[in-house]
Design an enzyme around this catalytic site. Sequence first.
Site, PDB file in Angstrom:
ATOM      1  N   TYR A 163       0.859  -1.177   0.000  1.00 42.66           N
ATOM      2  CA  TYR A 163       0.000   0.000   0.000  1.00 42.66           C
ATOM      3  C   TYR A 163       0.897   1.230   0.000  1.00 42.66           C
ATOM      4  CZ  TYR A 163      -4.087   2.868   1.000  1.00 42.66           C
ATOM      5  OH  TYR A 163      -5.079   3.805   0.929  1.00 42.66           O
TER       6      TYR A 163
ATOM      7  N   LYS B 253      -5.771  -1.879  -1.613  1.00 41.24           N
ATOM      8  CA  LYS B 253      -6.809  -1.711  -0.595  1.00 41.24           C
ATOM      9  C   LYS B 253      -7.431  -3.053  -0.226  1.00 41.24           C
ATOM     10  CE  LYS B 253      -7.571   2.842   0.111  1.00 41.24           C
ATOM     11  NZ  LYS B 253      -7.873   3.546   1.364  1.00 41.24           N
TER      12      LYS B 253
ATOM     13  N   GLU C 215     -12.897   5.026  -4.550  1.00 42.90           N
ATOM     14  CA  GLU C 215     -11.512   5.298  -4.177  1.00 42.90           C
ATOM     15  C   GLU C 215     -10.843   6.271  -5.132  1.00 42.90           C
ATOM     16  OE1 GLU C 215      -8.263   4.974  -1.716  1.00 42.90           O
ATOM     17  OE2 GLU C 215     -10.222   4.029  -1.438  1.00 42.90           O
ATOM     18  N   ASP C 216     -10.178   7.280  -4.564  1.00 47.12           N
ATOM     19  CA  ASP C 216      -9.321   8.200  -5.313  1.00 47.12           C
ATOM     20  C   ASP C 216     -10.030   8.852  -6.501  1.00 47.12           C
ATOM     21  OD1 ASP C 216      -7.239   7.918  -3.575  1.00 47.12           O
ATOM     22  OD2 ASP C 216      -6.190   6.398  -4.736  1.00 47.12           O
TER      23      ASP C 216
ATOM     24  N   ASP D 171     -11.744   8.132   0.906  1.00 48.72           N
ATOM     25  CA  ASP D 171     -10.998   9.390   0.971  1.00 48.72           C
ATOM     26  C   ASP D 171     -11.767  10.458   1.735  1.00 48.72           C
ATOM     27  OD1 ASP D 171      -8.833   8.506  -0.899  1.00 48.72           O
ATOM     28  OD2 ASP D 171     -10.528   8.373  -2.256  1.00 48.72           O
TER      29      ASP D 171
ATOM     30  N   ASN E 170       0.281  12.138   3.045  1.00 50.29           N
ATOM     31  CA  ASN E 170       1.273  11.137   2.724  1.00 50.29           C
ATOM     32  C   ASN E 170       1.415  11.060   1.209  1.00 50.29           C
ATOM     33  OD1 ASN E 170      -0.764   9.180   1.728  1.00 50.29           O
ATOM     34  ND2 ASN E 170      -1.336   8.994   3.887  1.00 50.29           N
TER      35      ASN E 170
END
Length: 582
Positions: free
Chosen positions: A113, A184, A255-256, A279, A427
């Site tokens: 990840y 994930k 996701e994203d 998110d 991050n």
Amino acid sequence: MPQLSPYISYKTDEKGNGYLEIALRGFPMLRMSALNKGTAFTREERAAFSLEGLLPPRVTTLDDQVRRVYQGYLKLDDDIEKYQYLRACQERSEVIFFKLLEQHLDEMMPIVYTPTVGKAVQHYSDLYQRPRGLTVSVLGIDHIDQVVDDYPWHDVRMIVATDSSAILGIGDQGVGGLAISIGKLALYTAGGGLSPFHTMPVCLDVGTNNEKLLNDPNYLGVHRKRLSGDAYFDMLDRFVDSVQRRWPKAVIQWEDLAKDVAFKVLERYTERVPCFNDDIQGTGAVVLAGLLSACKKLGQKLSEQRIVVVGAGAGGVGVARAIQEGLVHEGLNREQARRQMFVIDAAGLVVEEFIEPDSYQQPVSQFSSTYADWSIAGDRPSLMEVLDQAEPTILLGLTGVGGLFSREIIERMAANCEHPIIFPLSNPTANCEAVPEEIIRWTDGKALVAAGSPFGPVDYEGAMHAIGQGNNAFVFPGIGFAAVLGKCRRITEAMILESAYAVADYTDKHHLHKGLFFPPISELRNVSLYVTERVLRVALEEGSSTRTDLDDVDLREYVRSRAWEAGYLPFMPASSKSEEPG
């Protein structure tokens, strides 16, 4: 009994012991990662499935195999090489891969990840070796039902789907975002206990606006600009409809997705299919959990704090929304909660009158009357002006801008209160707003610090300061697994909020006395199952779950009994009629 794929059925014997009935023989079994035991096939299985001469003669155990694979892993120095090594292991044998990951999760999570997966996404086309998951592209959307029907797993329960428009801190990565979904789901299994044979990573290849990819002859995605507007949502509608048709019990984790569509997607589908956006909601829940822990360490309440959230994208607004829910939960009304929190974007404070009424930022925007008597240079306050005038006690960074929190900013926070709570949450590490060691030094060791990336403890004047990592992995596996076990019709804000309080309670019980505001990653399985239990209970109480058979069940025991652990089941040949798949 459930048929997992055209070749695999799960059955139980007269004593209730599970086994797999397999409709394959010989070499194809060794090339299917879900079935390949490699040298761990027993002598009886080798004879029954025509494998005798295809394997080395010695029969080994799963522990033998994991030890050998781990020894090979330790010989690698480069993180991408380690990533490829683990991916190749997964494509050979799901069981070996997940057993290895379970045993070394703390060490390997940064590889499978973030941060290493970001590099893998960027180089997806160059690194590509074997297919995994489902890629739904604009080229195949007109026959989406056939695409979905061709997927080999019959009982998909958890889907992680991305359109790759906002991958970590690297933006639009086209078809490469599939690696994020794969990563994930690895955490859903190793950390959360969800069987990998009920999961499906998805990339929605709607095109890309990344010119580097469009001009790359090796790029494996669709070479066209991204869909947008009605065309984009028409494609997502078709995908969701097809998924619901074939797998009506499936949960979708978005996701994203870029911030301009992430909130719209969540709003569009939240009542239509059980889904959530990690998110937005996962980030919000895990940050709220950390703040609850930090406040408890100080003997204070969240509702007593004044909070600054720097970053107004999907993550930042998701965090602000979660904090607002936490403030309301502690007794504030919605207006009071808004007035105690200040969300900052690149232009300064997010203010109601400066944004569109239907903006995703609107629910967490500030009222202009809040700063009516402030002395400011422009139309709305800057970050430093908010720090000076509002005197916040909490500072959160979700900008992706490394080093944004300067010494001046940190020292100003330290002047506002005795123990400021400062979480630089972006991050990977290079994007972190401030290094924890600097924050602690600039505040004379008084700040309470956690980060979004892993950092070691900080020694300041002989006192050790543990740095917890606010990782979404503490909440999303539990939210998803609870929705799966509860056969939920929707995932509600109450379920998301409960995940935050569950993580905070777990931390309080096991780690707060050590100065940690989040648990260590090594305890992810325990944390996830606890979150699953708590979220499932809320789903049952509020009616989001469709289950009516769990009223008198010990949920703690039930959840743990349903958690998948890597291990080999016995294999039996299917009847002669079904041995040759059609």
